[in-house]
Each structure stands twice: as C-alpha cells, then as structure tokens.
Enzyme design. Structure first.
Site, PDB file in Angstrom:
ATOM      1  N   HIS A  39       0.838  -1.196   0.000  1.00  0.00           N
ATOM      2  CA  HIS A  39       0.000   0.000   0.000  1.00  0.00           C
ATOM      3  C   HIS A  39       0.879   1.255   0.000  1.00  0.00           C
ATOM      4  O   HIS A  39       0.627   2.217  -0.724  1.00  0.00           O
ATOM      5  CB  HIS A  39      -0.903   0.034   1.240  1.00  0.00           C
ATOM      6  CG  HIS A  39      -1.943  -1.039   1.253  1.00  0.00           C
ATOM      7  ND1 HIS A  39      -2.505  -1.501   2.419  1.00  0.00           N
ATOM      8  CD2 HIS A  39      -2.540  -1.733   0.254  1.00  0.00           C
ATOM      9  CE1 HIS A  39      -3.404  -2.432   2.145  1.00  0.00           C
ATOM     10  NE2 HIS A  39      -3.436  -2.591   0.835  1.00  0.00           N
ATOM     11  N   LYS A 109      -1.490   1.360  16.779  1.00  0.00           N
ATOM     12  CA  LYS A 109      -1.183   1.000  18.163  1.00  0.00           C
ATOM     13  C   LYS A 109       0.284   0.602  18.267  1.00  0.00           C
ATOM     14  O   LYS A 109       0.884   0.126  17.301  1.00  0.00           O
ATOM     15  CB  LYS A 109      -2.082  -0.128  18.650  1.00  0.00           C
ATOM     16  CG  LYS A 109      -1.884  -1.466  17.951  1.00  0.00           C
ATOM     17  CD  LYS A 109      -2.809  -2.530  18.537  1.00  0.00           C
ATOM     18  CE  LYS A 109      -2.587  -3.874  17.835  1.00  0.00           C
ATOM     19  NZ  LYS A 109      -3.477  -4.925  18.379  1.00  0.00           N
TER      20      LYS A 109
END
Length: 206
Positions: A39, A109
């Site tokens: 990506h 996270k």
C-alpha cells in the site's frame, strides 16, 4: 493538562502543531486504511513518477488497521468491523511516506520509531494511539466504506486499501506529537535507565 480535541479532515498543520502528548482526539471525515507494505510503496512510486494519486492524502490520515466488510450486489458495502494493527511493522516506510504525501496523522497502536518521529516533527504530523482490543467501540464510529483501491492486488478483499467515512472517531491519544515528543521514546529511555537496578533486585546477572 491534557485536552479533548475534535478535528475534521483535511487536517490543518496549525491544528496538528497545537496538539500535545496525552491529548484526546476525535476525528470526523475520511481515513485511509493501510495494512501492507505494498500500500505504501505503490503510492510512493506514483508520487516519485509524478503520477496523480486516486486519493487526497494532503492533510489526510493513514490508519494502520484491518477491516471486515461485505460487497453487496449493487456495489455498496456492508461494513462490519475494524481492528487496529501494530504500527511498528511500517517503521521503514512511514517517515518517507509522511514527507512525500503531506499526511497529518498516523493512527495505530504500539508507536513508531525515531525516523518516523523526525518526519513528524519536520512536516507537522502526529501519531494517534487507539486502544487495542476495542473494535466494538470504534466500529460504530464508521459511517460508511466509501471506496476500495486496487482490489485486484490482493486475493482477499479484507487486504485492500480503503477510504472510510467516520464521525467522532475515537477516543485516540496523542502519543507522538509534531514537536519531537514520544511516550514510547520516554518509556524506553526510563526502562533502560532503571534496568541495572531492576536486574539487581531480581537477581539477574548481566
């Protein structure tokens, strides 16, 4: 004193630079999900080649996350769940991505490295930490899945890069700001400073 801030995309540099560590942030607008290295590299290759991108990343948000959804026969989407993934997997790519695309926030996270922190300070970008394991809280803040990018690139629809529309998405916490501060760096340095004493108390020889 930490403050609660509500922001709307596209994010403004001055709003990002006003954020401080431990501020609580809620986002309304568009998010771009990114879960795999290709990506990043596909977009950066397009930028390097001077090609127009199919998404608006200037002032945007990159979200390290996986999703569950179903394509309906009419072409719309039945969105079911979203779950934050660990950001450190993308340490080697994110700094350059910030510099080349103009994104203003990274969501995920676990935090990121010094190279990424440097890019955030140079460009005006922050890291927003989500609470792991709380998919139910965050999923209901997704209004719709607006678009899939390059769905032919992966064998599973769940792996595709997505554009999501969200409303008051959060809570998220500023854990790396645009001024070189990082709670992950601070914790690591404190742990290293106290490690010798801790090892002595535990009877661990080094």
């Amino acid at each position: 004193m930490p403050k609660t801030v509500y922001l709307t995309t596209p994010l403004k540099k001055e709003d990002i630079e006003a954020l401080e560590i431990d501020d609580v942030v809620y986002i309304t607008g568009d998010l771009y999900t990114m879960m795999y290295a290709d990506h990043f590299t596909r977009i950066m290759d397009m930028v390097d080649a001077g090609e127009a991108l199919p998404m608006e990343l200037e002032g945007g948000i990159m979200y390290h996350t996986g999703t569950i959804f179903r394509r309906r026969e009419d072409g719309s989407y039945d969105f079911r769940a979203i779950g934050t993934t660990t950001s450190s997997k993308f340490n080697g790519l994110t700094g350059d991505f910030i510099r080349k695309t103009g994104i203003r926030a990274v969501m995920g996270k676990g935090g990121m490295d010094q190279h990424t922190l440097d890019a955030m300070e140079d460009c005006g970008c922050v890291y927003l930490a989500l609470v792991g394991g709380c998919s139910a809280i965050y999923t209901e803040k997704v209004e719709c899945l607006e678009k899939e990018y390059w769905p032919e690139s992966h064998t599973s629809w769940a792996d595709n890069m997505l554009k999501l529309r969200v409303k008051n998405y959060g809570p998220m916490f500023v854990s790396m700001d645009a001024h070189g501060h990082s709670i992950y760096k601070d914790i690591g340095e404190n742990a290293e400073k106290n490690r010798k004493e801790i090892y002595q108390k535990l009877g661990i020889k080094t």
